[in-house]
Design an enzyme around this catalytic site. Structure first.
Site, PDB file in Angstrom:
ATOM      1  N   HIS B  39      -9.270 -41.993   3.746  1.00 51.57           N
ATOM      2  CA  HIS B  39     -10.551 -42.649   4.088  1.00 51.57           C
ATOM      3  C   HIS B  39     -11.741 -42.111   3.468  1.00 51.57           C
ATOM      4  O   HIS B  39     -12.700 -42.810   3.255  1.00 51.57           O
ATOM      5  CB  HIS B  39     -10.570 -42.695   5.484  1.00 51.57           C
ATOM      6  CG  HIS B  39     -11.147 -41.177   5.918  1.00 51.57           C
ATOM      7  ND1 HIS B  39     -10.438 -40.431   6.639  1.00 51.57           N
ATOM      8  CD2 HIS B  39     -12.527 -40.754   6.121  1.00 51.57           C
ATOM      9  CE1 HIS B  39     -11.151 -39.392   7.067  1.00 51.57           C
ATOM     10  NE2 HIS B  39     -12.559 -39.579   6.873  1.00 51.57           N
ATOM     11  N   ASP B 100      -3.597 -41.670   6.568  1.00 48.08           N
ATOM     12  CA  ASP B 100      -4.571 -41.061   5.935  1.00 48.08           C
ATOM     13  C   ASP B 100      -4.451 -39.966   5.157  1.00 48.08           C
ATOM     14  O   ASP B 100      -4.754 -38.713   5.390  1.00 48.08           O
ATOM     15  CB  ASP B 100      -5.761 -40.705   7.004  1.00 48.08           C
ATOM     16  CG  ASP B 100      -7.103 -40.580   6.397  1.00 48.08           C
ATOM     17  OD1 ASP B 100      -8.031 -39.880   7.365  1.00 48.08           O
ATOM     18  OD2 ASP B 100      -7.470 -40.879   5.443  1.00 48.08           O
ATOM     19  N   SER B 201     -13.839 -34.104   5.983  1.00 48.54           N
ATOM     20  CA  SER B 201     -12.738 -34.973   5.857  1.00 48.54           C
ATOM     21  C   SER B 201     -12.039 -34.846   4.540  1.00 48.54           C
ATOM     22  O   SER B 201     -12.724 -34.532   3.546  1.00 48.54           O
ATOM     23  CB  SER B 201     -13.232 -36.562   6.067  1.00 48.54           C
ATOM     24  OG  SER B 201     -13.351 -36.925   7.219  1.00 48.54           O
TER      25      SER B 201
END
Lengths: 440, 251
Positions: B39, B100, B201
């Site tokens: 992502h 992901d 992330s």
């Protein structure tokens, strides 16, 4: 008188034969045969008035200015001189016959008819070579050396080394261009070991194929006119090889053996107008010319199957010890062969051996190599080892390990003879300053 | 990173700073691969996911080798050759972060050293990695106390049993119907203010394998509901080993 044609044979009859011959008759015949023949005469029939000493009728035979006889009578008569079946042979090529009859053939009042004669002549070959057949010395020159008779003639020939002169009788030594092409042989002065003739200009040439070397050995006796103070002033024996003079000899001492190192040798023998020396004799031999013994230029050079002697057309092969390259100057050779040439030299020079060099080892990404054997030594049997930049990388090698050796083929190889270098692989999960909890 | 501490240089040498769609993190694998969250490349719900992977690779920024953002920038960018997104990742599904995970292949291998070292992947047979309470460390350049950090921070968090993750999530599902797939795990605390946050992330959740003595990456910072307000959710790397190795080994 009637000359008889120069036939090889013929018939002669008394006048009127076979009828009785006339009285008061004189008839002559001049028999001639070709030069080289003699006349042979035979009476087939002879019937003349017999008388004492053939006073009345007769046949007179003459040849070579000699009387061969005076003949008369008939078979069975007590008087006279009957020729019978005798052969009358001349020494030359002519014979003269004369027939004479007197005025009568009466005997005690009776006329007796005498028929005369019938004769045959033939030409017989004259053996001019038989000295007994010499008629007149000034007419028949003798051959100096050899005489060869044939029907109707003869010819002369000469001994070996002599040449028949223009008079076809005399012989003179011919040695101006004697050629020898056999691998070995003998040559000598004319008449050897008898004294050699004067005024000689002899040239003996030995010509062999390229690559052969002629050796000369003088035999006994050796005798050439000389002088005590002056070197070879009268007669000389010169030896030349390919145009260069090896020596000039005379005297009584033979030169011994001479190695000419040449396939072409000339021997020149000159004599003056006098002397009684016996001359010389040479035994020549030949063998393939020799090349120098090959010698290695260094301790790493190997001459395969060395021979004790190398001669024309022989060859040798050179290799190097393991780990060395054959080199000609700076050029690397895959192989080497040298052939012994006709002139006694090798067709190419001896090479040398240089140690194999593998060059710099391949750099290892994120690593390095180091020399185990000798620093910066990239030659045969040098050893290196690879390592990585630890602790960030670790070495991954093939089954052959991390050590590489300079091979005879000029490459770096591991213990399994593989050339692929190791790899430096990242080391994961090993921080240099890992988190360490202290307080609890 | 909330409630964390500054990382020393050499402690998290695999930490990458990415700048594709905003700040993100990543982890160095081998000497030329960056493991990150999908992502960070294709954000969820982003209307502008129109660029191709090739174009994104051209524009991607990856930094390695320091704990300070400014120093990282000075060291220089590592260009990206290719990007691999897991096929299960769906950028259009805002509530499902399954798959992901992504890999970035650098154009040039990096030279390893004390400040640039790869993280290991876990052993596929290890069954204790995600057990309840198994402590791990997460580093990142993300938000700390509402401000984006200029220095690398790290925090020590426990992995949480799936049932607890699901139970907690169920209590939040009325508002936010997030999917907790088997390819995820959660870690953190319910009340202690220690967590990962935006900007983290793609960074990896690491654990020390005491047998081998190596640090292994077991998770990728993926999603959460707020920061330090419950558990954080991570991509379960153990489930993607074949996919990762298939791409890396093929190269």
């Amino acid at each position: 008188s009637s000359p008889v044609p120069r036939n090889l044979f013929g018939e002669i009859r008394s006048p009127g034969y076979p009828k009785p011959y006339p009285n008061n008759n004189i008839t002559t015949w001049d028999i001639r045969v070709p030069k080289g023949y003699v006349v042979k005469l035979t009476f087939n029939y002879f019937d003349l008035e017999p008388s004492q000493s053939c006073f009345y009728d007769y046949v007179k035979i003459k040849a070579d200015k000699k009387n061969l006889g005076r003949f008369c009578g008939r078979l069975g008569s007590n008087t006279g001189n009957h020729p019978g079946r005798r052969n009358f042979i001349s020494n030359g090529n002519r014979m003269h016959l004369a027939f004479h009859s007197d005025f009568t053939n009466e005997d005690n009042g009776t006329v007796i008819p005498y028929r005369g004669f019938l004769a045959y002549y033939q030409a017989v070959d004259l053996d001019e070579c038989d000295p007994n057949n010499a008629a007149e010395d000034d007419e028949r020159p003798q051959c100096q050396h050899f005489c060869h008779n044939y029907v109707g003639g003869y010819f002369c020939s000469c001994k070996i080394g002599y040449q028949l002169q223009s008079d076809h009788h005399s012989c003179k030594v011919e040695c101006s261009s004697e050629l020898f092409t056999e691998a070995s042989g003998y040559l000598s002065s004319p008449e050897y070991p008898q004294p050699y003739p004067e005024d000689l200009q002899c040239n003996y040439s030995i010509r062999l194929q390229k690559g052969l070397s002629i050796s000369l050995k003088f035999l006994e006796p050796f005798e050439i006119d000389d002088h005590q103070q002056v070197h070879c002033p009268y007669d000389q024996l010169k030896i030349q090889a390919q145009g260069r003079e090896i020596g000039e000899f005379c005297g009584k001492e033979p030169p011994g053996s001479i190695e000419t190192n040449s396939n072409e040798v000339d021997i020149i023998f000159l004599t003056d107008e006098s002397g009684f020396s016996r001359g010389w004799k040479i035994h020549y031999t030949s063998e393939k010319i020799q090349c120098p013994q090959p010698v290695p230029l260094d301790e790493f050079t190997i001459i395969r199957d060395p021979q004790p002697v190398y001669r024309f057309q022989d060859y040798f092969i050179v290799t190097c010890k393991t780990g060395y390259n054959l080199m000609e100057g700076k050029r690397k050779l895959l192989s080497f062969t040298a052939v012994c040439q006709a002139d006694g030299t090798w067709h190419q020079p001896m090479p040398h051996c240089e140690i194999v060099n593998c060059g710099n080892p391949t750099d290892l990404t994120n690593g390095a190599f180091s020399y185990i054997s000798k620093p910066a030594d990239n030659t045969y049997q040098a050893v290196i080892t690879y390592r990585c930049n630890e602790p960030y990388y670790h070495l991954v090698t093939g089954a052959g390990g991390d050590r590489f050796t300079c091979s005879p083929e000029g490459t770096w190889v591991d213990q399994d003879a593989q050339g692929r270098i190791p790899a430096c692989v990242p080391v994961c999960g090993k921080p240099v300053d890992p988190v360490v909890e202290v307080q609890r | 990173i909330l409630g964390g501490r500054p990382a020393r240089r050499g402690s998290f040498p695999w930490q990458a700073l990415t700048g594709i769609h905003g700040r993100g993190g990543g982890a160095l694998l081998s000497d030329r691969w960056i493991l990150t969250a999908a992502h960070t490349i294709f954000p969820k719900g982003a209307a502008g996911n129109s660029l191709s992977l090739e174009q994104l690779a051209e524009e991607a920024n990856v930094f390695l080798g320091h704990t300070n953002v400014e120093e990282l920038h000075k060291i220089g960018n590592h260009p990206v050759r290719r990007i691999f997104i897991h096929p299960d990742y769906n950028p259009d599904d805002e509530y499902n972060f399954d798959g992901d995970i992504a890999l970035l292949e650098l154009k040039h291998p990096v030279t390893l050293g004390p400040t640039v070292l790869p993280i290991c992947l876990p052993d596929a047979t290890n069954t204790t990695l995600y057990m309840d309470g198994h402590m791990g460390y997460v580093s990142g350049f993300g938000v700390e106390k509402n401000f984006i950090s200029n220095d690398l921070k790290y925090v020590n968090l426990p992995a949480i049993a799936r049932e607890k993750c699901q139970r907690w999530l169920d209590s939040k599902k009325r508002d936010i119907p997030m999917v907790f797939s088997e390819n995820m795990f959660c870690a953190g605390f319910l009340s202690v203010k220690q967590d990962t946050c935006q900007g983290d992330s793609g960074s990896v959740f690491t654990m020390l394998d005491t047998e081998s003595g190596r640090w292994v990456a077991t998770g990728i910072v993926s999603w959460g509901i707020g920061c330090a307000k419950g558990y954080g959710f991570y991509t379960k790397i153990l489930n993607y080993l074949d996919w990762i190795k298939g791409i890396i080994r093929e190269d």
